[in-house]
Design an enzyme around this catalytic site. Structure first.
Site, PDB file in Angstrom:
ATOM      1  N   SER A 138      37.662  19.169  14.604  1.00 37.78           N
ATOM      2  CA  SER A 138      37.097  20.295  15.595  1.00 37.78           C
ATOM      3  C   SER A 138      36.383  21.896  14.568  1.00 37.78           C
ATOM      4  O   SER A 138      37.666  21.604  13.496  1.00 37.78           O
ATOM      5  CB  SER A 138      38.473  20.838  16.507  1.00 37.78           C
ATOM      6  OG  SER A 138      38.273  21.773  16.788  1.00 37.78           O
ATOM      7  N   TYR A 151      46.481  25.426  19.126  1.00 40.49           N
ATOM      8  CA  TYR A 151      45.631  24.145  18.097  1.00 40.49           C
ATOM      9  C   TYR A 151      45.073  24.619  17.188  1.00 40.49           C
ATOM     10  O   TYR A 151      44.980  23.769  16.658  1.00 40.49           O
ATOM     11  CB  TYR A 151      44.665  24.302  19.321  1.00 40.49           C
ATOM     12  CG  TYR A 151      43.546  23.036  19.760  1.00 40.49           C
ATOM     13  CD1 TYR A 151      43.756  22.397  19.274  1.00 40.49           C
ATOM     14  CD2 TYR A 151      42.060  23.747  19.659  1.00 40.49           C
ATOM     15  CE1 TYR A 151      42.891  21.166  19.698  1.00 40.49           C
ATOM     16  CE2 TYR A 151      41.558  22.718  19.471  1.00 40.49           C
ATOM     17  CZ  TYR A 151      41.681  21.689  19.529  1.00 40.49           C
ATOM     18  OH  TYR A 151      40.848  20.851  19.476  1.00 40.49           O
TER      19      TYR A 151
HETATM   20  C1  8X3 Z   1      37.748  22.697  20.220  1.00 37.64           C
HETATM   21  C2  8X3 Z   1      36.396  23.371  19.692  1.00 37.64           C
HETATM   22  O1  8X3 Z   1      36.348  25.795  19.719  1.00 37.64           O
HETATM   23  O2  8X3 Z   1      37.637  25.273  21.601  1.00 37.64           O
HETATM   24  O3  8X3 Z   1      38.109  21.908  19.487  1.00 37.64           O
HETATM   25  O4  8X3 Z   1      38.806  24.661  19.863  1.00 37.64           O
HETATM   26  S1  8X3 Z   1      37.360  24.855  20.598  1.00 37.64           S
END
Ligand code: 8X3
Length: 253
Positions: A138, A151
């Protein structure tokens, strides 16, 4: 049924979004796709559509991942592609009040689970002498944003695993390709992040001019896999035109 002429491609998290789209693109490119995910009904339907194989698999479960590797080794074709797509975001709370159960889940899925699947399938990828591991990370692997620490930390770690793996595999016939998407409007990413709160999920890309689709990213997967084997796309960062940087997002048409 798998036939000996079609090489195998395993896609994790194949029940929806980028995983399902990648499965479709790889099947169209001539692979027998092994669709792996937790939701049996979804991958069974996908495998039927693609003339592939469905394997119900939670990548946080060592026994299920071992069973996935066994199933793949029992199929006639050789394993050439692994798309490590299973992963996701849980929660959007600041560091000071984050739910550590969410952080734990994100680490176990995005980082530990990815290692587990990779290790289980690596011998077969090496044996094919033309393997490719695609890691779907990501842009969160390269930047941070408020509420995203659990995350972004997991995705930073996952990209570190990808880079390390490429070093460790040097001299062996397996490429490691990392694809780092920015804003992708998939049906489930935000729904998972907000624990099923559909209203909150719907607002994430509200007004964003034109986010990427799962198929846009799947096209990148297929393209990088189909390049000649000596060509290794180390990292492909792909964002919508409307997202010049993490916080620089154009709204409206
Ligand atoms: C998803 C992109 O910007 O929502 O992997 O983290 S974000």
């Amino acid at each position: 049924m798998a036939d000996t002429n079609r090489p195998l491609a395993v896609v994790t998290g194949a029940s929806s979004g980028i995983g399902a789209a990648s499965a479709r693109q790889l099947a169209a490119a001539g692979y027998h796709v092994v669709a792996a995910a937790r939701r049996a009904d979804r991958i069974t339907a996908l495998a039927a559509e693609l003339d592939g194989t469905a394997v119900t698999c939670d990548i946080t479960d060592a026994t299920q991942v071992a069973a996935l590797a066994d199933t793949v080794s029992g199929l006639p074709g050789e394993l050439r592609v692994l798309v490590n797509n299973a992963g996701g975001a849980y929660g959007l709370e600041p560091v000071e009040s984050a739910d550590l159960a969410d952080w734990d889940t994100m680490w176990r899925v995005n980082v530990v689970g990815t290692q587990r699947v990779t290790a289980a399938l690596l011998p077969q990828l090496v044996a094919s002498r033309r393997g490719t591991i695609v890691m779907i990370t990501s842009t969160a692997a390269y930047g941070v944003y408020e509420g995203g620490a659990g995350y972004t930390a997991a995705k930073h770690a996952e990209q570190a695993v990808a880079e390390t793996l490429r070093l460790e595999l040097a001299g062996r016939p397996v490429r490691v390709v990392e694809i780092a998407p920015g804003m992708v409007a998939t049906e489930e990413f935000s729904l998972t992040r907000f624990h099923g709160d559909a209203d909150r999920a719907a607002k994430v890309y509200d007004g964003v001019a034109e986010p990427l689709t799962a198929d846009d990213v799947a096209e990148c997967v297929r393209w990088s896999v189909e390049l000649p084997q000596h060509v290794n796309i180390d990292r492909l960062v792909v964002r919508p035109l409307a997202q010049a940087a993490q916080h620089k997002v154009i709204k409206g048409k």
